[in-house]
Design a protein around this motif. Structure first.
Motif, PDB file in Angstrom:
ATOM      1  N   ARG A   6       0.831  -1.215   0.000  1.00  0.00           N
ATOM      2  CA  ARG A   6       0.000   0.000   0.000  1.00  0.00           C
ATOM      3  C   ARG A   6       0.860   1.257   0.000  1.00  0.00           C
ATOM      4  O   ARG A   6       0.574   2.220  -0.716  1.00  0.00           O
ATOM      5  CB  ARG A   6      -0.926   0.009   1.225  1.00  0.00           C
ATOM      6  N   MET A  14      -4.097   1.039  -6.889  1.00  0.00           N
ATOM      7  CA  MET A  14      -4.607   2.277  -6.300  1.00  0.00           C
ATOM      8  C   MET A  14      -4.743   3.375  -7.342  1.00  0.00           C
ATOM      9  O   MET A  14      -3.909   3.526  -8.238  1.00  0.00           O
ATOM     10  CB  MET A  14      -3.633   2.738  -5.203  1.00  0.00           C
ATOM     11  N   LYS A  15      -5.820   4.157  -7.189  1.00  0.00           N
ATOM     12  CA  LYS A  15      -5.998   5.395  -7.948  1.00  0.00           C
ATOM     13  C   LYS A  15      -6.789   6.342  -7.064  1.00  0.00           C
ATOM     14  O   LYS A  15      -7.945   6.069  -6.722  1.00  0.00           O
ATOM     15  CB  LYS A  15      -6.739   5.166  -9.261  1.00  0.00           C
ATOM     16  N   THR A  70      -6.219  -4.059  -1.865  1.00  0.00           N
ATOM     17  CA  THR A  70      -4.980  -4.698  -1.429  1.00  0.00           C
ATOM     18  C   THR A  70      -5.280  -6.142  -1.055  1.00  0.00           C
ATOM     19  O   THR A  70      -6.277  -6.422  -0.383  1.00  0.00           O
ATOM     20  CB  THR A  70      -4.364  -3.962  -0.222  1.00  0.00           C
ATOM     21  N   THR A  72      -9.354   5.242  -4.306  1.00  0.00           N
ATOM     22  CA  THR A  72      -9.765   3.875  -4.615  1.00  0.00           C
ATOM     23  C   THR A  72      -8.560   2.945  -4.539  1.00  0.00           C
ATOM     24  O   THR A  72      -7.537   3.195  -5.170  1.00  0.00           O
ATOM     25  CB  THR A  72     -10.368   3.791  -6.028  1.00  0.00           C
ATOM     26  N   GLN A  73      -8.682   1.903  -3.753  1.00  0.00           N
ATOM     27  CA  GLN A  73      -7.585   0.936  -3.661  1.00  0.00           C
ATOM     28  C   GLN A  73      -8.104  -0.441  -3.295  1.00  0.00           C
ATOM     29  O   GLN A  73      -9.124  -0.585  -2.626  1.00  0.00           O
ATOM     30  CB  GLN A  73      -6.551   1.373  -2.623  1.00  0.00           C
ATOM     31  N   ALA A 131       2.397   1.915  -3.454  1.00  0.00           N
ATOM     32  CA  ALA A 131       1.392   2.431  -4.381  1.00  0.00           C
ATOM     33  C   ALA A 131       1.036   3.877  -4.039  1.00  0.00           C
ATOM     34  O   ALA A 131       0.949   4.735  -4.923  1.00  0.00           O
ATOM     35  CB  ALA A 131       0.142   1.551  -4.354  1.00  0.00           C
ATOM     36  N   ALA A 132       0.850   4.156  -2.751  1.00  0.00           N
ATOM     37  CA  ALA A 132       0.453   5.494  -2.319  1.00  0.00           C
ATOM     38  C   ALA A 132       1.521   6.534  -2.614  1.00  0.00           C
ATOM     39  O   ALA A 132       1.219   7.671  -3.000  1.00  0.00           O
ATOM     40  CB  ALA A 132       0.131   5.488  -0.829  1.00  0.00           C
ATOM     41  N   CYS A 143      -1.201  -4.196  -4.304  1.00  0.00           N
ATOM     42  CA  CYS A 143      -2.138  -3.087  -4.134  1.00  0.00           C
ATOM     43  C   CYS A 143      -2.315  -2.388  -5.476  1.00  0.00           C
ATOM     44  O   CYS A 143      -1.331  -2.050  -6.145  1.00  0.00           O
ATOM     45  CB  CYS A 143      -1.624  -2.096  -3.093  1.00  0.00           C
ATOM     46  N   TRP A 197      -3.584   4.619 -12.577  1.00  0.00           N
ATOM     47  CA  TRP A 197      -3.655   3.476 -11.671  1.00  0.00           C
ATOM     48  C   TRP A 197      -2.224   3.072 -11.341  1.00  0.00           C
ATOM     49  O   TRP A 197      -1.368   3.026 -12.234  1.00  0.00           O
ATOM     50  CB  TRP A 197      -4.386   2.308 -12.323  1.00  0.00           C
TER      51      TRP A 197
END
Length: 198
Positions: A55, A114-115, A121, A118-119, A58-59, A112, A69
């Protein structure tokens, strides 16, 4: 002919193995290195660690690229609850393989997608049982493969397969570092066409 184009996609990873796996899906993507502290938290389980880092990776990238994405992934090898990381050199790799000899190790591979807010995992575990092999065999393997950038020091997609007794997983790509079966489902849910014409 369809004019459909897949949404922008970024792999938030420095891993050449993850990049090579994602290329199998034949969809355009960019690679950006996430800046994330991978130090485990006190009392953190290997599963929680892998999920948190996926996470976080991705973040870190999604924050700078809100219209794309972003894929974050992390793998932690678990031997009896203890995390086994990337060895970095021959001596540590040999110590890892000696420790895992005849043991079953769970490789927790977290993913994960993520956009913005919205995610999704998830984690795909792989049970790997190592053969009981003498030190000279382990040393020869390390000198031949040099798997010092792999958690657990055994590259199953290469010569490391010779060290293993068995592999149990729902997704053979998870052990290499990116669970493509799960990822393909997440990408389709996010509006990607796979296979794609673009």
């Amino acid at each position: 002919m369809s004019s459909f184009q897949n949404p922008p996609l970024i792999l938030g990873s420095t891993s050449k193995y993850r990049r090579e796996l994602l290329e199998r899906l034949r969809i355009p993507f960019e690679v950006i290195s996430p800046k994330v502290d991978e130090t485990p938290l006190t009392g953190e389980s290997t599963l929680d660690l892998a999920m948190r880092l996926a996470r976080a990776k991705a973040a870190a990238v999604a924050k700078e690229h809100p219209n794309a994405w972003v894929i974050g992934s992390d793998q932690v090898a678990d031997l009896c609850g203890a995390a086994i990381g990337k060895p970095g050199n021959f001596e540590r790799a040999l110590a890892q393989l000696q420790l895992m000899r005849g043991q079953t190790v769970i490789f927790q591979t977290a993913l994960c997608l993520m956009k913005g807010d919205t995610q999704t995992t998830l984690c795909v575990p792989t049970e790997v049982t190592f053969r009981k092999l003498p030190d000279n065999v382990l040393e020869a393997y390390l000198l031949a493969e040099e798997p010092y950038d792999c958690a657990g020091s055994a590259k199953s997609e290469g010569l490391g397969i010779s060290l293993l007794e068995s592999i149990k997983s729902d997704d053979p790509t998870a052990l290499i570092g990116l669970p493509l079966i799960a990822l393909t489902g997440l990408l389709r849910d996010a509006g990607f066409a796979i296979p794609s014409k673009n």
